[in-house]
Enzyme design. Sequence first.
Site, PDB file in Angstrom:
ATOM      1  N   HIS A 193       0.824  -1.203   0.000  1.00 24.95           N
ATOM      2  CA  HIS A 193       0.000   0.000   0.000  1.00 24.95           C
ATOM      3  C   HIS A 193       0.861   1.258   0.000  1.00 24.95           C
ATOM      4  O   HIS A 193       0.581   2.217  -0.733  1.00 24.95           O
ATOM      5  CB  HIS A 193      -0.931  -0.021   1.215  1.00 24.95           C
ATOM      6  CG  HIS A 193      -1.782   1.188   1.338  1.00 24.95           C
ATOM      7  ND1 HIS A 193      -1.576   2.143   2.320  1.00 24.95           N
ATOM      8  CD2 HIS A 193      -2.838   1.629   0.606  1.00 24.95           C
ATOM      9  CE1 HIS A 193      -2.477   3.102   2.178  1.00 24.95           C
ATOM     10  NE2 HIS A 193      -3.246   2.815   1.156  1.00 24.95           N
ATOM     11  N   HIS A 238       1.260   4.368  -2.897  1.00 21.15           N
ATOM     12  CA  HIS A 238       1.254   5.813  -2.653  1.00 21.15           C
ATOM     13  C   HIS A 238       2.501   6.472  -3.239  1.00 21.15           C
ATOM     14  O   HIS A 238       2.431   7.524  -3.876  1.00 21.15           O
ATOM     15  CB  HIS A 238       1.195   6.089  -1.149  1.00 21.15           C
ATOM     16  CG  HIS A 238      -0.182   6.085  -0.581  1.00 21.15           C
ATOM     17  ND1 HIS A 238      -0.774   7.200  -0.034  1.00 21.15           N
ATOM     18  CD2 HIS A 238      -1.105   5.095  -0.469  1.00 21.15           C
ATOM     19  CE1 HIS A 238      -1.991   6.903   0.395  1.00 21.15           C
ATOM     20  NE2 HIS A 238      -2.212   5.621   0.144  1.00 21.15           N
ATOM     21  N   GLU A 282      -4.238   7.696   7.308  1.00 21.31           N
ATOM     22  CA  GLU A 282      -5.237   6.793   6.727  1.00 21.31           C
ATOM     23  C   GLU A 282      -5.527   5.627   7.678  1.00 21.31           C
ATOM     24  O   GLU A 282      -6.672   5.193   7.810  1.00 21.31           O
ATOM     25  CB  GLU A 282      -4.735   6.276   5.378  1.00 21.31           C
ATOM     26  CG  GLU A 282      -5.774   5.512   4.586  1.00 21.31           C
ATOM     27  CD  GLU A 282      -5.269   5.109   3.207  1.00 21.31           C
ATOM     28  OE1 GLU A 282      -6.013   4.375   2.507  1.00 21.31           O
ATOM     29  OE2 GLU A 282      -4.151   5.517   2.806  1.00 21.31           O
TER      30      GLU A 282
END
Length: 425
Positions: free
Chosen positions: A47, A51, A127
């Site tokens: 992840h 990004h 997040e």
Amino acid sequence: MTVEVTRLENGLTVVTDSMPHLQTISVGVWVNTGARHEGRHQHGVSHLLEHMAFKGTERRSARAIAEEIENVGGHLNAHTAHEATAYYARVMKDDLPLAVDLLADILQNSVFEKTELERERGVVIQEIGQSLDTPDDLVFDHLLGAAFPGQPMGRTILGTVDTVKAFDRDALQTYMDERYQANGMVLAGAGAIDHAELVALGRESFSNLPQRVSNGAEPAKFKGGEHRETRELEQTHVTLAFEGPTYSDPDYYTAQIFASVLGGGMSSRLFQEVREKRGLAYSVFAYSWSFADTGILGVYAGTAPDDLAELMPVVADEMTRLGEDAREDEVARARAQMKAGLLMGLESSSSRAEQIARQYAVHGRILPIEEMIGKVDQVDAAAVRRFARRFCGSGASAPALAAVGPLNGAGGGLESYDRLAARLG
């Protein structure tokens, strides 16, 4: 629509679906790696890498990447799942070369500059914090952890604050070198696209991708169990699930129909019984998620704590009753809903690009829509009854349960795991 597939010399597969009535193209690269391919010390790296791909390359700064796609009115984005990571763009048809060049650049030439990494690490930590404050999402993370304890499949996609803080440039580059390989990627496009043009662009732009054999994912073993988290919330969020079918299981389409009959819309059994007749929940639905070697078949509800004691027995009863009395009329309605969803997906270039990329990654081919519709049409009430007995009856796996919120209320609150499992056995 015309589906074409070409495998390039370095192993990269190019798949397209021409939709000539459109003026736009959706194009992207789907990488056969995700959260379940991470080692324990790599938890969350897929992840974070997603990004960081937009944060600068040898040729472009992060701002230049954003400006170049937006200068032509395009859109560039990405997402990470357990088994894949996708990078995709949507542009006007004349801007396909730019979109492919941008995708190739970020996937081969990202520099992971230290300042950008520190900044984006903070964004991902934010997040993670947001996910912890979203109980109707968090409960599904806990469900996977209960279903697959101590396994990559049971870990969250985002990682933890500690693991994300520990990643440096070398960790990102090492993971990308190991997992981002031409023979594990699909370059997919749909819309006003010419297959030969995308093949030529792919051959030119992705020539530097390595071709190696990478280690596969650790096999997933559904074990079942529970995770309960008491929180001061207005609602309790609870989900109960069994192991479901894999992508290749003959019951894949039956599972989708089962979930639709059980809790797929306003006419479904759960909506009618739980919400309309009893008023026990605002949100209640069933779901079937498939993976390469396992699946999740379950029910979610958000309810007031005082209604928990009544709600869960109703949910358990409705799940098991389908093995006894699934009717042809409700199965026919679920088939119609599923076929409509499949056909409506053909009208969106972005949905179609993702669909053909995923199908090739999972099946090694693109499934004709006629084949999918035919398999849906084969599912009748007898098949749903048999499926329910297979996955929700006495021979099924131990269930997984996750709950977040107040767990006590009038009538005793959320009953014990063993009692719920007995209702489903």
